[in-house]
Write a protein that holds these residues in place. Structure first.
Motif, short mmCIF file in Angstrom:
data_model
loop_
_atom_site.label_atom_id
_atom_site.label_comp_id
_atom_site.label_asym_id
_atom_site.label_seq_id
_atom_site.Cartn_x
_atom_site.Cartn_y
_atom_site.Cartn_z
N ASP A 210 0.86 -1.22 -0.22
CA ASP A 210 -0.10 0.04 0.03
C ASP A 210 0.87 1.18 -0.05
O ASP A 210 1.34 1.82 1.13
CB ASP A 210 -0.83 0.04 1.05
CG ASP A 210 -1.94 1.00 1.26
OD1 ASP A 210 -1.79 1.91 0.45
OD2 ASP A 210 -2.76 1.10 2.03
N LEU A 211 1.23 1.53 -1.27
CA LEU A 211 2.29 2.66 -1.32
C LEU A 211 2.00 4.03 -0.56
O LEU A 211 2.69 4.85 -0.06
CB LEU A 211 2.70 3.06 -2.80
CG LEU A 211 3.53 1.57 -3.58
CD1 LEU A 211 3.54 2.13 -4.93
CD2 LEU A 211 4.62 1.41 -2.70
N ASN A 215 4.10 5.42 2.35
CA ASN A 215 4.88 6.72 2.15
C ASN A 215 4.38 7.92 3.30
O ASN A 215 4.99 8.91 3.18
CB ASN A 215 4.85 7.17 0.76
CG ASN A 215 5.38 6.38 -0.26
OD1 ASN A 215 6.42 5.76 0.10
ND2 ASN A 215 4.74 6.30 -1.67
N ARG A 216 3.18 7.68 3.84
CA ARG A 216 2.86 8.59 4.67
C ARG A 216 3.52 8.47 5.99
O ARG A 216 3.67 9.32 6.95
CB ARG A 216 1.34 8.42 5.10
CG ARG A 216 0.28 9.05 4.02
CD ARG A 216 -1.02 9.22 4.46
NE ARG A 216 -1.71 8.30 4.83
CZ ARG A 216 -2.47 7.33 3.72
NH1 ARG A 216 -2.36 7.64 2.56
NH2 ARG A 216 -3.15 6.27 4.18
N GLN A 220 12.17 7.82 9.00
CA GLN A 220 12.91 7.10 9.63
C GLN A 220 12.03 5.71 10.08
O GLN A 220 12.61 4.69 10.13
CB GLN A 220 13.12 7.88 11.00
CG GLN A 220 13.97 7.06 12.35
CD GLN A 220 14.26 7.95 13.52
OE1 GLN A 220 13.96 9.08 13.46
NE2 GLN A 220 14.70 7.40 14.32
N GLU A 221 10.57 5.91 10.28
CA GLU A 221 9.86 4.74 10.73
C GLU A 221 10.02 3.78 9.44
O GLU A 221 10.06 2.52 9.76
CB GLU A 221 8.37 5.06 11.01
CG GLU A 221 7.48 3.77 11.30
CD GLU A 221 6.12 4.33 11.75
OE1 GLU A 221 5.28 3.65 11.74
OE2 GLU A 221 5.92 5.71 11.73
#
Length: 338
Positions: A210-211, A215-216, A220-221
């Motif tokens: 689920d790009l 990407n949200r 770092q995560e």
């Protein structure tokens, strides 16, 4: 008096001099290192050792590998296993190749090897449990992996299989029971770890698909989750690789060797183990074990299910009444059947 039985063949029966214990360890280590080096070279250049007489070195490896009284360092004995692991003819290799013929003959015909090799491999499998090293827990699995692959090769050679069966019969309630106990312990740990990591890997891979949602996340995560995924994938591959060797060993040996598995002190443990993993493979949890490209991790649930079912069948087959005890233990497992 006749030939000594496999269980009776030890360093003492070969009359190794006690003075041998006074030699510095590096004498043996240097020879083993040289053999390991030449074995690695021979894998790339098979003709390298074709004309060499390796019989004396086979004796050296087989005898000392199984004699902790003479070679105290278990890692040195494990290094001898590495040499033998390199010597095993590759799967699918042409039997007409000179190197394959040479190594096949060494394993098939060496007089000491055919009597002692299986027993000494099994003894090292047990001895490597406690090495005194702070990494012993992880080291033992890698060493046992090589031992397991050698044992699988030897099972296909009639003289070694017969030696193995005789050894297991003579030591059914003693040493072989200890070996079976450790085999079961390893299988439980490795399969359990693998089956816990599969859902973790699956969840992370699904999240990455689920790009927009992926990407949200803060960079770092994302990096932390990707790093955790790589680590889990590496551990999963290792756990399943080692687990497959252990389950395979139980599958092919229980065709002929069942007594130690069916002794009162072991039968409930083996029944509980099989039930536990059967439930994982065919119960509701099985959906969590699905991942894309399972071959990437060495994960073949259908093959594992076939192997576990075969182990059930092998252990239920004996006509001595022990098979009935196994069936009772399977049905009495309240955790899997209620």
């Amino acid at each position: 008096e006749g030939e000594p039985t496999p269980a009776a063949v030890t360093a003492a029966s070969l009359r190794l001099p006690r003075a041998f214990q006074m030699l510095p360890e590096f004498f043996v280590d240097d020879v083993t290192e040289l053999l390991l080096f030449t074995a690695r070279v021979a894998e790339r250049q098979p003709r390298f050792l074709v004309d060499e007489n390796l019989d004396v070195f086979m004796t050296f490896l087989v005898v000392l590998m199984g004699c902790p009284d003479h070679v105290h360092n278990p890692y040195l004995r494990a290094k001898m296993v590495d040499v033998l692991h390199h010597w095993i003819p590759p799967i699918g290799a042409s039997t007409h190749h000179p190197w394959v013929q040479k190594m096949s003959n060494i394993f098939d015909l060496h007089p000491i090897g055919t009597r002692m090799l299986v027993g000494h491999l099994l003894r090292l499998y047990v001895d490597i449990e406690f090495t005194g090293s702070n990494t012993q827990f992880y080291d033992k699995f890698n060493i046992r992996h090589h031992i397991g692959e050698i044992l699988e090769y030897l099972w296909g050679i009639p003289v070694h299989q017969q030696s193995w069966k005789l050894f297991a019969s003579e030591e059914a309630g003693g040493f072989y029971l200890k070996f079976v106990n450790m085999l079961v312990n390893d299988a439980i740990y490795l399969l359990d770890e693998g089956m816990k990591k599969l859902p973790e890997v699956r969840r992370t891979l699904e999240a990455m698909e689920d790009l927009q949602a992926w990407n949200r996340q803060p960079p770092q995560e994302q990096a932390e989750r990707e790093s955790a995924l790589r680590q889990n994938e590496d551990l999963l591959r290792q756990d399943l690789l080692l687990a497959n060797v252990h389950i395979s060993l139980m599958e092919y040996t229980t065709v002929e060797i069942t007594r130690s598995f069916l002794l009162p002190e072991m039968v409930e443990r083996i029944a509980t183990m099989l039930n536990y993993f059967l439930k994982y493979l065919v119960g509701p949890e099985r959906k969590q074990l699905k991942v894309n490209n399972p071959e990437k991790y060495g994960w073949d649930p259908r093959k594992m299910l076939r192997q576990i079912v075969k182990i059930y069948m092998h252990l239920a087959a004996p006509s001595t009444g022990e098979g009935d005890q196994f069936a009772t233990s399977v049905a009495r497992d309240g955790r899997s059947f209620s």
